[in-house]
Design a protein around this motif. Structure first.
Motif, PDB file in Angstrom:
ATOM      1  N   VAL A   1       0.826  -1.209   0.000  1.00  0.00           N
ATOM      2  CA  VAL A   1       0.000   0.000   0.000  1.00  0.00           C
ATOM      3  C   VAL A   1       0.863   1.263   0.000  1.00  0.00           C
ATOM      4  CG1 VAL A   1      -1.781   1.303   1.231  1.00  0.00           C
ATOM      5  CG2 VAL A   1      -1.885  -1.207   1.157  1.00  0.00           C
ATOM      6  N   PHE A   2       1.868   1.284   0.862  1.00  0.00           N
ATOM      7  CA  PHE A   2       2.695   2.486   0.993  1.00  0.00           C
ATOM      8  C   PHE A   2       4.017   2.388   0.233  1.00  0.00           C
ATOM      9  CE2 PHE A   2      -0.007   2.355   4.793  1.00  0.00           C
ATOM     10  CZ  PHE A   2      -0.600   3.603   4.706  1.00  0.00           C
ATOM     11  N   HIS A   3       4.268   1.241  -0.410  1.00  0.00           N
ATOM     12  CA  HIS A   3       5.450   1.047  -1.258  1.00  0.00           C
ATOM     13  C   HIS A   3       6.762   1.301  -0.513  1.00  0.00           C
ATOM     14  CE1 HIS A   3       2.666   0.754  -4.607  1.00  0.00           C
ATOM     15  NE2 HIS A   3       2.131   1.900  -4.250  1.00  0.00           N
ATOM     16  N   LEU A   4       6.822   0.869   0.742  1.00  0.00           N
ATOM     17  CA  LEU A   4       8.033   0.989   1.535  1.00  0.00           C
ATOM     18  C   LEU A   4       8.959  -0.185   1.239  1.00  0.00           C
ATOM     19  CD1 LEU A   4       6.408   2.063   4.934  1.00  0.00           C
ATOM     20  CD2 LEU A   4       7.442   3.533   3.201  1.00  0.00           C
ATOM     21  N   GLU A   5      10.229  -0.014   1.527  1.00  0.00           N
ATOM     22  CA  GLU A   5      11.225  -1.053   1.247  1.00  0.00           C
ATOM     23  C   GLU A   5      10.957  -2.292   2.103  1.00  0.00           C
ATOM     24  OE1 GLU A   5      13.986  -3.409  -0.016  1.00  0.00           O
ATOM     25  OE2 GLU A   5      13.698  -1.437  -0.958  1.00  0.00           O
ATOM     26  N   ILE A   6      10.717  -3.414   1.425  1.00  0.00           N
ATOM     27  CA  ILE A   6      10.325  -4.639   2.108  1.00  0.00           C
ATOM     28  C   ILE A   6      11.402  -5.113   3.081  1.00  0.00           C
ATOM     29  CG2 ILE A   6       9.724  -7.069   1.765  1.00  0.00           C
ATOM     30  CD1 ILE A   6       8.711  -6.247  -1.033  1.00  0.00           C
ATOM     31  N   GLY A   7      12.646  -5.092   2.636  1.00  0.00           N
ATOM     32  CA  GLY A   7      13.733  -5.592   3.460  1.00  0.00           C
ATOM     33  C   GLY A   7      13.864  -4.861   4.781  1.00  0.00           C
ATOM     34  N   PHE A   8      13.796  -3.533   4.740  1.00  0.00           N
ATOM     35  CA  PHE A   8      13.907  -2.749   5.971  1.00  0.00           C
ATOM     36  C   PHE A   8      12.704  -2.974   6.884  1.00  0.00           C
ATOM     37  CE2 PHE A   8      16.779   0.014   3.326  1.00  0.00           C
ATOM     38  CZ  PHE A   8      17.925  -0.268   4.045  1.00  0.00           C
ATOM     39  N   LEU A   9      11.499  -3.073   6.289  1.00  0.00           N
ATOM     40  CA  LEU A   9      10.309  -3.341   7.090  1.00  0.00           C
ATOM     41  C   LEU A   9      10.434  -4.688   7.810  1.00  0.00           C
ATOM     42  CD1 LEU A   9       7.385  -2.225   4.727  1.00  0.00           C
ATOM     43  CD2 LEU A   9       8.278  -1.010   6.724  1.00  0.00           C
ATOM     44  N   ALA A  10      10.921  -5.701   7.085  1.00  0.00           N
ATOM     45  CA  ALA A  10      11.073  -7.020   7.688  1.00  0.00           C
ATOM     46  C   ALA A  10      12.119  -7.012   8.798  1.00  0.00           C
ATOM     47  CB  ALA A  10      11.451  -8.036   6.609  1.00  0.00           C
ATOM     48  N   LEU A  11      13.211  -6.282   8.594  1.00  0.00           N
ATOM     49  CA  LEU A  11      14.242  -6.188   9.633  1.00  0.00           C
ATOM     50  C   LEU A  11      13.705  -5.495  10.877  1.00  0.00           C
ATOM     51  CD1 LEU A  11      17.396  -5.276   7.502  1.00  0.00           C
ATOM     52  CD2 LEU A  11      17.032  -7.379   8.820  1.00  0.00           C
ATOM     53  N   ILE A  12      12.929  -4.431  10.679  1.00  0.00           N
ATOM     54  CA  ILE A  12      12.330  -3.724  11.819  1.00  0.00           C
ATOM     55  C   ILE A  12      11.395  -4.646  12.584  1.00  0.00           C
ATOM     56  CG2 ILE A  12      10.756  -1.859  12.481  1.00  0.00           C
ATOM     57  CD1 ILE A  12      11.894  -0.271  10.098  1.00  0.00           C
ATOM     58  N   ALA A  13      10.503  -5.342  11.840  1.00  0.00           N
ATOM     59  CA  ALA A  13       9.551  -6.243  12.480  1.00  0.00           C
ATOM     60  C   ALA A  13      10.275  -7.366  13.215  1.00  0.00           C
ATOM     61  CB  ALA A  13       8.600  -6.823  11.429  1.00  0.00           C
ATOM     62  N   GLY A  14      11.290  -7.950  12.568  1.00  0.00           N
ATOM     63  CA  GLY A  14      12.038  -9.030  13.208  1.00  0.00           C
ATOM     64  C   GLY A  14      12.773  -8.572  14.449  1.00  0.00           C
ATOM     65  N   ALA A  15      13.355  -7.366  14.391  1.00  0.00           N
ATOM     66  CA  ALA A  15      14.092  -6.836  15.543  1.00  0.00           C
ATOM     67  C   ALA A  15      13.158  -6.570  16.724  1.00  0.00           C
ATOM     68  CB  ALA A  15      14.821  -5.554  15.146  1.00  0.00           C
ATOM     69  N   VAL A  16      11.983  -5.998  16.437  1.00  0.00           N
ATOM     70  CA  VAL A  16      11.009  -5.725  17.509  1.00  0.00           C
ATOM     71  C   VAL A  16      10.564  -7.030  18.166  1.00  0.00           C
ATOM     72  CG1 VAL A  16       8.692  -4.874  18.002  1.00  0.00           C
ATOM     73  CG2 VAL A  16      10.218  -3.559  16.525  1.00  0.00           C
ATOM     74  N   LEU A  17      10.252  -8.020  17.346  1.00  0.00           N
ATOM     75  CA  LEU A  17       9.816  -9.307  17.886  1.00  0.00           C
ATOM     76  C   LEU A  17      10.922  -9.992  18.674  1.00  0.00           C
ATOM     77  CD1 LEU A  17       7.854 -10.623  14.770  1.00  0.00           C
ATOM     78  CD2 LEU A  17       6.874  -9.827  16.923  1.00  0.00           C
ATOM     79  N   ALA A  18      12.163  -9.845  18.231  1.00  0.00           N
ATOM     80  CA  ALA A  18      13.290 -10.436  18.950  1.00  0.00           C
ATOM     81  C   ALA A  18      13.510  -9.746  20.293  1.00  0.00           C
ATOM     82  CB  ALA A  18      14.555 -10.351  18.099  1.00  0.00           C
ATOM     83  N   LEU A  19      13.302  -8.428  20.351  1.00  0.00           N
ATOM     84  CA  LEU A  19      13.505  -7.673  21.581  1.00  0.00           C
ATOM     85  C   LEU A  19      12.515  -8.064  22.674  1.00  0.00           C
ATOM     86  CD1 LEU A  19      14.315  -4.112  20.182  1.00  0.00           C
ATOM     87  CD2 LEU A  19      15.879  -5.664  21.375  1.00  0.00           C
ATOM     88  N   VAL A  20      11.313  -8.470  22.281  1.00  0.00           N
ATOM     89  CA  VAL A  20      10.314  -8.858  23.284  1.00  0.00           C
ATOM     90  C   VAL A  20      10.430 -10.337  23.644  1.00  0.00           C
ATOM     91  CG1 VAL A  20       8.712  -7.069  22.523  1.00  0.00           C
ATOM     92  CG2 VAL A  20       8.543  -9.363  21.539  1.00  0.00           C
TER      93      VAL A  20
END
Length: 412
Positions: free
Chosen positions: A235-254
């Motif tokens: 929808v927002f055409h954001l970079e997939i790789g960076f989005l996945a890294l952010i999501a993975g990092a957040v999930l790893a931190l919790v």
């Protein structure tokens, strides 16, 4: 001639010996680039796919996190639960789960490695054809493999995006998905039978064997993260790789205690293969090899005939070699043909992508080998021959059907 000869040597060595073709491609890029083309090291590395590197790292890291916190098992259990005692639906549930996993960024062999043991054990226990189950899991993984946020989809779209061609991401995904659904329907109809070596225990008894585990808040957060990844990318055409890294990092931190080794789940072998091959393809382009081969193919006759020939060639070669490597080599060759003809870009690109991947049922590929190694209660030699026969049928018929459905209608 030197550059194409080196590429041929790479494929032969990587097929016969247990060495990643990406390593050979990096070596080839350096040797051919410096000795034959007189390129500097900086010029050689201009072809390194930085964006694709980040994408593959990101999505495979996120998948590793999701697998470690049980979210992937949750999706599999949810799919099997839909069976409600109907064994005939199990192959389609596994097909759907495999498609969802790869569409969200799971590398195809990883999805197959996760689901094939489950499917083959289920087939053995409840009297379903193990060959059918194994082949449908592979088809399901390929069905989702060319979504815009999948590894293979990002690879193809990234390569085409650097050319004047316009290929619809949705068109590529739907073409691959629809073709693999058709392939699975044919497989289901042709191979659906009870396996004589299996028991006939009803599904309902097995379904009551263990209590249903509850969904944890971390798994719920992972599902939200996956949904956010899709929305952000599509929808927002954001970079997939960076989005996945952010999501993975957040999930790893919790969940730091269980996610400390999630980085080990990144598909480093795939990254090495893709990065090396794409870098070498740039060397081929600098040497003029791609242009020469493309013009030679275009001069063979009608573009439609050349398109069919390309589909057949990649299918045969990919049955023995890496489909990802074949894709990185064939797409640049097809681009000049598309630019100089009336052929549909999305049609030919999708046909080539399909022809390259559907033959991964071969026991010489990772996916086919996983099916063969997880078979239970069967004559191993006979089962091997069955997989060979199935793959031979796919090699002979699949590319022709892909060409007929996707290239011919859009080009008339």
């Amino acid at each position: 001639m030197i550059s194409i000869g080196a590429l041929g040597v790479m494929f032969v060595v990587a097929t016969l010996l247990p060495i990643n073709i990406g390593i050979l491609a990096f070596i080839g890029a350096f040797l051919v680039g410096t000795s034959s083309l007189g390129l500097t090291e900086d010029e050689i590395f201009e072809g390194f796919p930085v964006s694709l590197f980040v994408t593959i790292v990101g999505v495979t890291y996120l998948f590793s996190v999701a697998q470690r916190n049980g979210t992937i098992d949750l999706l599999v259990r949810g799919g099997i639960k839909l069976v409600r005692g109907k064994a005939a639906l199990v192959p389609w549930v596994l097909f759907g789960v495999a498609a969802v996993l790869t569409a969200f960024g799971t590398f195809t062999p990883a999805a197959v490695a996760l689901l094939v043991p489950i499917g083959m054990n289920f087939a053995y226990r409840y009297g379903i054809s193990q060959l059918m189950i194994g082949m449908m899991v592979i088809s399901g993984a390929h069905a989702g493999a060319f979504s815009p946020i999948a590894v293979s989809g990002a690879l193809v779209l990234g390569m085409v995006g650097d050319t004047p061609l316009a290929v619809s991401p949705l068109g590529l995904f739907l073409a691959s998905f629809g073709f693999n659904v058709l392939l699975s329907v044919l497989t289901f109809l042709l191979l659906r039978r009870r396996a004589p070596e299996a028991s006939a225990e009803p599904v309902a008894e097995g379904a009551q064997a263990a209590p249903e585990p509850k969904v944890t808040w971390r798994q719920g957060l992972t599902l939200v993260a996956l949904a956010a990844l899709v929305v952000g990318a599509l929808v927002f055409h954001l970079e997939i790789g960076f989005l996945a890294l952010i999501a993975g990092a957040v999930l790893a931190l919790v969940d730091m205690e269980n996610q400390s080794k999630a980085v080990e789940g990144i598909s480093w072998s795939t990254i090495l293969l893709v990065a090396g091959m794409v870098t070498y393809v740039e060397i081929l382009e600098k040497a003029g090899t791609i242009e020469t081969i493309s013009h030679g193919a275009a001069g063979m006759g009608a573009p439609l005939f050349v398109a069919l020939l390309l589909c057949l060639v990649v299918a045969v070669v990919s049955a023995f070699a890496s489909s990802t490597a074949i894709l990185t080599a064939i797409i640049p060759i097809a681009v000049p043909l598309l630019l100089a003809s009336h052929l549909s870009a999305v049609g030919l690109v999708a046909a080539l992508a399909i022809s390259t991947t559907i033959v991964d049922t071969s026991p010489f590929s990772t996916n086919g080998a996983l099916v063969l190694s997880n078979a239970r209660g069967v004559d191993r030699d006979r089962f091997y021959k069955q997989i060979i026969g199935y793959t031979a049928g796919i090699v002979g018929i699949g590319p022709v059907l892909a060409w007929s459905f996707l290239v011919v209608p859009a080009s008339l």
